[in-house]
Design a protein around this motif. Structure first.
Motif, mmCIF file in Angstrom:
data_model
loop_
_atom_site.group_PDB
_atom_site.id
_atom_site.type_symbol
_atom_site.label_atom_id
_atom_site.label_comp_id
_atom_site.label_asym_id
_atom_site.label_seq_id
_atom_site.Cartn_x
_atom_site.Cartn_y
_atom_site.Cartn_z
ATOM 1 N N UNK A 90 4.794 -21.491 -24.244
ATOM 2 C CA UNK A 90 5.989 -21.708 -23.424
ATOM 3 C C UNK A 90 6.968 -22.641 -24.126
ATOM 4 N N UNK A 91 6.456 -23.739 -24.693
ATOM 5 C CA UNK A 91 7.322 -24.689 -25.397
ATOM 6 C C UNK A 91 7.981 -24.057 -26.617
ATOM 7 N N UNK A 92 7.232 -23.197 -27.310
ATOM 8 C CA UNK A 92 7.750 -22.580 -28.534
ATOM 9 C C UNK A 92 8.743 -21.456 -28.283
ATOM 10 N N UNK A 93 8.669 -20.814 -27.131
ATOM 11 C CA UNK A 93 9.475 -19.606 -26.933
ATOM 12 C C UNK A 93 10.577 -19.713 -25.887
ATOM 13 N N UNK A 108 8.867 -31.140 -22.267
ATOM 14 C CA UNK A 108 7.425 -31.134 -22.076
ATOM 15 C C UNK A 108 7.107 -30.328 -20.820
ATOM 16 N N UNK A 109 5.839 -30.069 -20.615
ATOM 17 C CA UNK A 109 5.400 -29.293 -19.462
ATOM 18 C C UNK A 109 4.789 -30.211 -18.414
ATOM 19 N N UNK A 110 4.892 -29.792 -17.195
ATOM 20 C CA UNK A 110 4.239 -30.479 -16.094
ATOM 21 C C UNK A 110 3.032 -29.631 -15.705
ATOM 22 N N UNK A 111 1.850 -30.062 -16.144
ATOM 23 C CA UNK A 111 0.629 -29.343 -15.798
ATOM 24 C C UNK A 111 0.209 -29.779 -14.405
ATOM 25 N N UNK A 112 -0.017 -28.820 -13.539
ATOM 26 C CA UNK A 112 -0.347 -29.114 -12.158
ATOM 27 C C UNK A 112 -1.526 -28.266 -11.739
ATOM 28 N N UNK A 113 -2.530 -28.895 -11.206
ATOM 29 C CA UNK A 113 -3.696 -28.169 -10.718
ATOM 30 C C UNK A 113 -3.651 -28.162 -9.201
ATOM 31 N N UNK A 114 -3.427 -27.000 -8.640
ATOM 32 C CA UNK A 114 -3.301 -26.890 -7.188
ATOM 33 C C UNK A 114 -4.535 -27.422 -6.476
ATOM 34 N N UNK A 131 -10.063 -16.948 -19.250
ATOM 35 C CA UNK A 131 -9.572 -16.622 -17.918
ATOM 36 C C UNK A 131 -8.366 -15.710 -17.983
ATOM 37 N N UNK A 132 -7.415 -15.923 -17.093
ATOM 38 C CA UNK A 132 -6.202 -15.103 -17.068
ATOM 39 C C UNK A 132 -4.966 -15.990 -17.004
ATOM 40 N N UNK A 133 -3.883 -15.450 -17.544
ATOM 41 C CA UNK A 133 -2.568 -16.068 -17.391
ATOM 42 C C UNK A 133 -1.753 -15.093 -16.571
ATOM 43 N N UNK A 134 -1.321 -15.544 -15.406
ATOM 44 C CA UNK A 134 -0.584 -14.692 -14.477
ATOM 45 C C UNK A 134 0.838 -15.186 -14.283
ATOM 46 N N UNK A 135 1.729 -14.240 -14.115
ATOM 47 C CA UNK A 135 3.110 -14.525 -13.756
ATOM 48 C C UNK A 135 3.208 -14.313 -12.249
ATOM 49 N N UNK A 185 -3.970 -24.912 -22.977
ATOM 50 C CA UNK A 185 -3.210 -25.524 -24.068
ATOM 51 C C UNK A 185 -2.392 -24.479 -24.831
ATOM 52 N N UNK A 186 -2.984 -23.334 -25.113
ATOM 53 C CA UNK A 186 -2.275 -22.278 -25.848
ATOM 54 C C UNK A 186 -1.108 -21.730 -25.032
ATOM 55 N N UNK A 187 -1.300 -21.603 -23.732
ATOM 56 C CA UNK A 187 -0.226 -21.121 -22.864
ATOM 57 C C UNK A 187 0.933 -22.113 -22.850
ATOM 58 N N UNK A 188 0.621 -23.392 -22.739
ATOM 59 C CA UNK A 188 1.654 -24.420 -22.764
ATOM 60 C C UNK A 188 2.412 -24.423 -24.081
#
Length: 92
Positions: free
Chosen positions: A64-67, A75-81, A13-17, A58-61
């Motif tokens: 983010x954690x690494x950089x 940790x990250x809060x994964x949220x599905x709209x 898919x895509x990763x968007x800012x 998972x790779x995007x998360x």
């Protein structure tokens, strides 16, 4: 005008800012990880699409954690709209 900037496009898919993030950058900000095609709910994806999209999430998360220093040790809060979306055609 609310236009997202696409950071990556791949089989998952895509990763968007987003143009207007919900969280401030100092808090870690957020990105949008969209599946390879628009769907109402993730169960509509094929098994392969779902696998690719899940890997992208998972790779995007991990990235983010690494950089992002503000997320170090956190940790990250994964949220599905989609969990909060209502079908406008359904009866109240």
């Amino acid at each position: 005008m609310n236009i997202h900037t696409t950071l990556i496009r791949c089989a998952g898919g895509t990763v968007d800012l987003p143009a207007l993030p919900m969280n401030h950058r100092s808090d870690g900000g957020h990105v949008l990880v969209h599946p390879p095609r628009p769907v109402w709910e993730r169960s509509e994806l094929t098994p392969q699409e779902l696998a690719h999209w899940s890997c992208l999430v998972a790779a995007t998360g991990r990235a983010m954690l690494d950089t992002l220093p503000q997320l170090a040790g956190g940790c990250l809060n994964y949220w599905e709209a989609g969990n909060n979306a209502l079908n406008p055609l359904a009866h109240p």
